[in-house]
Enzyme design. Structure first.
Site: not given
Length: 601
Positions: A266, A270, A408-410
């Site tokens: 991740l 990011r 997404y990606e946190g």
């Protein structure tokens, strides 16, 4: 050699407490000839294969997404980050960012497929796989013969990724694991050849990663394609594993190491996501400029109206700032990888640790650039007016595609809290000295402020002083919050969000100023007036955001004399000696855009 590199590489998060010279940041103006050639070949592919067929993506032509991915594989674009010994191009981190940037601007459907495959689909094997695993899978993934997908999220495990219920049970003969569970929102599921699957063995605290080949005869089934707001031709399905047999040699890394793999994947995802939002901004801005020059109302082009000109200036400024910060961080990561390799660390370990070092910056960029691309597309629709709402123009699809980037990606909320949380952890480990500078700010608040007028004759002298003061705001707010709440700060999410907004603006504004200062020294101030205007405009807006969030934080956790003192400090630290003429700055920027009929920075 390692020492020389090490001395010039600032550690992650240290931008907050160390002054960075413009000569020490990498900017898009520093691309090599090879990188520029790579950029141009990517742009040619995108214009020919993606932009020219944008309607096919909007009509959910999943087969066209897959065939476009195969073409990208034939051109070597799927293997840019893969080492040469596994069939890739073995490019440095900046070059891989560059490809991700320019390949992602035409449609979110393709950029999602590309990002899922090259990032979370391939990278975990490249960075965590055994030699046998890498030789078996990575060349096929790098060439586009096979495609990868990543199965982490479950109905009950989203942001809390380690809470997944998917189980892996070892067979009696110890030769394979049986995986059973449900995964959702799996990008590339409809055409992938191999999954990275996370499952829990027994009652392990942490999940474990597995490489699972996509074989329907082996207990793997899928739901139909999800119907989504945007990224419509990105294959997204639920995947079900029912007693799926996976050889023990397909465990990725060690047992219980899955959560670590997921988090490190991740981090890379990011900063790459930030890159993937850049060319979309350039294209939206360019289209908005062209339309505003062509659209006649009241017998004049709407590009001459102040309300439209303000929008164009802000759109271009945010794109420029996003570029500045993204490539600054990318080169810091590349230099950190080089430093570790020079010390004898393996490429795998060097890349993992290099990206992990700058996890704070990766989270900052993910939040800032994903929010800027949404704002850019929103203003693009507004400039097009009624036509912007129509599927006949590219604005509405750009707006829909941009929306997922904040999830997404946190999610951006998770990343905001992570950026501050990781910084505090680094401080506790002694990797970033926050305590010393925070104490100095406290002493400064107690002291009598200087009433001398500094010499601001040099370019950006005042702006750099303001950035130094904005860093003091963060140290003042975050330092006091840590003192007050200690380890319980995690439970005060709204304070963390406010502190994070300050941190984000400091990094983005400083990166923009440093890039422009470097450019002005190289080209001369007269030649870069528009970039100077963008840097000043971005900082002006950043000061407002810092002021707002600083005040919210202070009045929410401080009282009485402490509150009054901190509010006075906030006022002092966000004060201009010479306020910029904001309308004039925007005019300088928009005049260039309108004259060039393009995003031209």
């Amino acid at each position: 050699m390692a020492d020389t590199i090490e001395k010039n590489v600032t550690r992650g998060g240290q931008f907050l407490v160390k002054e960075t010279k413009c000569e020490d940041v990498f900017t898009p103006e520093d691309f090599s000839e090879e990188q520029l050639m790579m950029r141009d070949s990517v742009k040619e592919f995108v214009d020919k294969e993606l932009w020219a067929h944008k309607d096919r993506f909007e009509k959910k032509d999943y087969a066209y997404t897959e065939s476009s991915m195969r073409k990208a594989g034939e051109l070597g674009l799927l293997g840019v980050a893969v080492p040469e010994e596994y069939g890739g191009l073995g490019m440095g981190f900046v070059s891989t960012m560059l490809v991700c940037d320019y390949i992602s601007g035409a449609t979110g459907s393709f950029s999602t497929a590309f990002g899922a495959h090259t990032g979370i689909g391939t990278m975990p094997i490249t960075l965590y796989g055994t030699e046998e695993q890498k030789k078996k899978y990575v060349p096929k993934l790098a060439s586009g013969e096979w495609f990868g997908a990543y199965c982490l999220t479950e109905p009950g495990a989203g942001s809390d990724a380690n809470s997944g219920k998917t189980k892996a049970v070892l067979s009696e003969d110890g030769k394979y694991y049986s995986i059973t569970g449900q995964k959702m929102w799996i990008s590339n599921a409809g055409f992938c050849s191999v999954f990275i699957v996370f499952a829990r063995i027994g009652d392990d605290k942490n999940i474990t990663g597995f490489i699972v080949e996509n074989d329907p005869a082996n207990g793997i089934s899928m739901n139909e394609e999800e119907h989504k707001l945007g990224i419509r031709a990105s294959s997204t399905r639920q995947v079900f594993f029912n007693d799926t047999k996976v050889p023990v040699e397909n465990m990725l890394s060690e047992r219980g190491n899955g959560f670590k793999i997921a988090m490190n994947a991740l981090n890379v995802g990011r900063i790459k996501l930030a890159a993937a939002c850049l060319d979309a901004q350039r294209r939206v801005t360019a289209n908005a400029v062209k339309y505003s020059n062509e659209r006649i109302q009241f017998n004049t082009a709407i590009s001459s109206f102040g309300a439209i000109r303000a929008k164009l200036a802000e759109m271009a400024t945010n794109a420029y700032a996003g570029e500045s910060a993204s490539y600054r961080a990318a080169k810091d990561i590349e230099d950190r990888i080089a430093a570790r390799e020079a010390e004898g660390t393996s490429h795998q370990e060097a890349e993992l640790k290099g990206v992990e070092e700058y996890a704070i910056e990766c989270s900052i960029l993910k939040v800032a650039v994903s929010e800027d691309v949404q704002a850019c597309a929103d203003e693009g629709i507004q400039i097009f007016g009624g036509m912007g709402f129509s599927e006949d123009t590219p604005m509405e699809s750009a707006w829909r595609d941009a929306r997922i980037a904040r999830i997404y990606e946190g999610t951006n909320e998770i990343n905001r809290m992570l950026s501050v949380g990781m910084l505090i952890k680094k401080a506790m480990k002694g990797h970033v000295d926050l305590l010393g500078p925070a104490m100095k700010v406290s002493e400064e608040l107690m002291g009598i402020p200087s009433f001398d007028t500094p010499d601001f004759s040099e370019l950006f002298a005042e702006e750099k002083l303001i950035i130094a003061n904005l860093k003091k705001v963060f140290l003042m707010v975050a330092g006091s919050a840590v003192q007050k709440y200690g380890p319980d700060l995690d439970s005060h999410q709204q304070l963390l969000m406010a502190a994070s907004n300050i941190l984000i603006e400091v990094y983005m504004a400083e990166s923009t100023i440093l890039r422009t200062e470097k450019l002005a020294k190289k080209e001369g101030e007269a030649k870069v007036q528009e970039q100077i205007a963008m840097a000043k405009l971005y900082l002006y807006k950043a000061v407002d955001i810092v002021n707002l969030n600083g005040k919210e934080g202070i009045i929410s956790f401080a009282e009485g004399d402490e509150q009054r003192m901190m509010l006075m400090g906030l006022k002092r630290f966000t004060k201009y000696t010479n306020n910029p003429n904001v309308v004039a700055l925007r005019e300088v920027i928009t005049s260039k855009l309108v004259a060039e009929n393009d995003y031209c920075f």
